[in-house]
Motif scaffolding. Structure first.
Motif, PDB file in Angstrom:
ATOM      1  N   MET A 194       0.848  -1.171   0.000  1.00 39.70           N
ATOM      2  CA  MET A 194       0.000   0.000   0.000  1.00 39.70           C
ATOM      3  C   MET A 194       0.897   1.237   0.000  1.00 39.70           C
ATOM      4  O   MET A 194       1.823   1.347   0.773  1.00 39.70           O
ATOM      5  N   THR A 195       0.585   2.153  -0.849  1.00 42.26           N
ATOM      6  CA  THR A 195       1.389   3.368  -0.915  1.00 42.26           C
ATOM      7  C   THR A 195       0.873   4.386   0.087  1.00 42.26           C
ATOM      8  O   THR A 195      -0.279   4.367   0.489  1.00 42.26           O
ATOM      9  N   ASP A 196       1.750   5.280   0.468  1.00 43.51           N
ATOM     10  CA  ASP A 196       1.359   6.355   1.380  1.00 43.51           C
ATOM     11  C   ASP A 196       0.446   7.325   0.653  1.00 43.51           C
ATOM     12  O   ASP A 196       0.673   7.656  -0.510  1.00 43.51           O
ATOM     13  N   PRO A 197      -0.598   7.804   1.340  1.00 39.30           N
ATOM     14  CA  PRO A 197      -1.480   8.777   0.678  1.00 39.30           C
ATOM     15  C   PRO A 197      -0.774  10.107   0.504  1.00 39.30           C
ATOM     16  O   PRO A 197       0.164  10.438   1.213  1.00 39.30           O
ATOM     17  N   ARG A 198      -1.244  10.844  -0.453  1.00 43.01           N
ATOM     18  CA  ARG A 198      -0.688  12.177  -0.676  1.00 43.01           C
ATOM     19  C   ARG A 198      -1.091  13.081   0.481  1.00 43.01           C
ATOM     20  O   ARG A 198      -2.127  12.871   1.112  1.00 43.01           O
ATOM     21  N   PRO A 199      -0.307  14.094   0.755  1.00 40.69           N
ATOM     22  CA  PRO A 199      -0.681  15.023   1.824  1.00 40.69           C
ATOM     23  C   PRO A 199      -2.037  15.667   1.524  1.00 40.69           C
ATOM     24  O   PRO A 199      -2.307  16.094   0.417  1.00 40.69           O
ATOM     25  N   GLY A 200      -2.909  15.684   2.528  1.00 41.02           N
ATOM     26  CA  GLY A 200      -4.227  16.276   2.368  1.00 41.02           C
ATOM     27  C   GLY A 200      -5.301  15.287   1.946  1.00 41.02           C
ATOM     28  O   GLY A 200      -6.479  15.602   1.966  1.00 41.02           O
ATOM     29  N   GLU A 201      -4.919  14.078   1.526  1.00 37.48           N
ATOM     30  CA  GLU A 201      -5.908  13.065   1.139  1.00 37.48           C
ATOM     31  C   GLU A 201      -6.178  12.155   2.329  1.00 37.48           C
ATOM     32  O   GLU A 201      -5.271  11.809   3.086  1.00 37.48           O
ATOM     33  N   PRO A 202      -7.437  11.736   2.519  1.00 42.34           N
ATOM     34  CA  PRO A 202      -7.725  10.801   3.609  1.00 42.34           C
ATOM     35  C   PRO A 202      -7.136   9.426   3.317  1.00 42.34           C
ATOM     36  O   PRO A 202      -7.007   9.020   2.169  1.00 42.34           O
ATOM     37  N   ARG A 203      -6.757   8.749   4.372  1.00 45.74           N
ATOM     38  CA  ARG A 203      -6.203   7.402   4.234  1.00 45.74           C
ATOM     39  C   ARG A 203      -7.340   6.429   3.970  1.00 45.74           C
ATOM     40  O   ARG A 203      -8.380   6.477   4.625  1.00 45.74           O
ATOM     41  N   ARG A 204      -7.196   5.558   3.011  1.00 43.68           N
ATOM     42  CA  ARG A 204      -8.227   4.577   2.675  1.00 43.68           C
ATOM     43  C   ARG A 204      -7.886   3.254   3.349  1.00 43.68           C
ATOM     44  O   ARG A 204      -6.781   2.748   3.212  1.00 43.68           O
ATOM     45  N   ILE A 205      -8.868   2.709   4.086  1.00 45.64           N
ATOM     46  CA  ILE A 205      -8.676   1.455   4.813  1.00 45.64           C
ATOM     47  C   ILE A 205      -9.713   0.460   4.319  1.00 45.64           C
ATOM     48  O   ILE A 205     -10.907   0.774   4.291  1.00 45.64           O
ATOM     49  N   PRO A 206      -9.292  -0.756   3.945  1.00 48.43           N
ATOM     50  CA  PRO A 206     -10.261  -1.767   3.516  1.00 48.43           C
ATOM     51  C   PRO A 206     -11.211  -2.143   4.660  1.00 48.43           C
ATOM     52  O   PRO A 206     -10.871  -2.023   5.840  1.00 48.43           O
ATOM     53  N   ALA A 207     -12.405  -2.610   4.314  1.00 50.36           N
ATOM     54  CA  ALA A 207     -13.420  -2.953   5.307  1.00 50.36           C
ATOM     55  C   ALA A 207     -12.933  -4.038   6.262  1.00 50.36           C
ATOM     56  O   ALA A 207     -13.283  -4.032   7.441  1.00 50.36           O
ATOM     57  N   GLU A 208     -12.137  -4.958   5.786  1.00 50.95           N
ATOM     58  CA  GLU A 208     -11.644  -6.043   6.637  1.00 50.95           C
ATOM     59  C   GLU A 208     -10.777  -5.512   7.776  1.00 50.95           C
ATOM     60  O   GLU A 208     -10.745  -6.072   8.860  1.00 50.95           O
ATOM     61  N   GLU A 209     -10.062  -4.431   7.541  1.00 49.40           N
ATOM     62  CA  GLU A 209      -9.180  -3.865   8.556  1.00 49.40           C
ATOM     63  C   GLU A 209      -9.893  -2.854   9.451  1.00 49.40           C
ATOM     64  O   GLU A 209      -9.402  -2.531  10.527  1.00 49.40           O
ATOM     65  N   ALA A 210     -11.048  -2.340   9.029  1.00 45.91           N
ATOM     66  CA  ALA A 210     -11.717  -1.267   9.752  1.00 45.91           C
ATOM     67  C   ALA A 210     -12.832  -1.766  10.674  1.00 45.91           C
ATOM     68  O   ALA A 210     -13.502  -0.965  11.297  1.00 45.91           O
ATOM     69  N   ARG A 211     -13.031  -3.055  10.781  1.00 43.04           N
ATOM     70  CA  ARG A 211     -14.142  -3.551  11.602  1.00 43.04           C
ATOM     71  C   ARG A 211     -13.880  -3.338  13.085  1.00 43.04           C
ATOM     72  O   ARG A 211     -12.743  -3.120  13.504  1.00 43.04           O
ATOM     73  N   GLN A 212     -14.947  -3.419  13.870  1.00 41.16           N
ATOM     74  CA  GLN A 212     -14.873  -3.172  15.307  1.00 41.16           C
ATOM     75  C   GLN A 212     -14.074  -4.263  16.009  1.00 41.16           C
ATOM     76  O   GLN A 212     -13.974  -5.396  15.532  1.00 41.16           O
ATOM     77  N   GLY A 213     -13.569  -3.909  17.174  1.00 39.46           N
ATOM     78  CA  GLY A 213     -12.813  -4.865  17.975  1.00 39.46           C
ATOM     79  C   GLY A 213     -13.733  -5.790  18.751  1.00 39.46           C
ATOM     80  O   GLY A 213     -14.949  -5.609  18.799  1.00 39.46           O
TER      81      GLY A 213
END
Length: 63
Positions: free
Chosen positions: A1-20
């Motif tokens: 995964m590449t680093d986002p450009r400055p000022g752009e929101p970071r994109r996270i896949p749904a699998e990684e963003a689920r609740q604990g």
């Protein structure tokens, strides 16, 4: 995964963003968790009764 450009929101896949998960592996952890839930319910019930009765019969003290 590449680093986002400055000022752009970071994109996270749904699998990684689920609740604990709540993981209670030891007996004392389960007891503390359940006691906390029960304490919260008792607090709400007590507060409701106190409010319904004029804060535990405060009128009696005024007489």
């Amino acid at each position: 995964m590449t680093d986002p450009r400055p000022g752009e929101p970071r994109r996270i896949p749904a699998e990684e963003a689920r609740q604990g998960e709540i993981i209670l592996r030891k007996r004392w952890q389960r007891i503390v968790f359940i006691a906390g839930l029960a304490g919260f319910v008792l607090f709400i019930l007590f507060a409701g009764l106190a409010y319904a009765n004029g804060f535990l019969g405060a009128e009696v003290l005024r007489k």
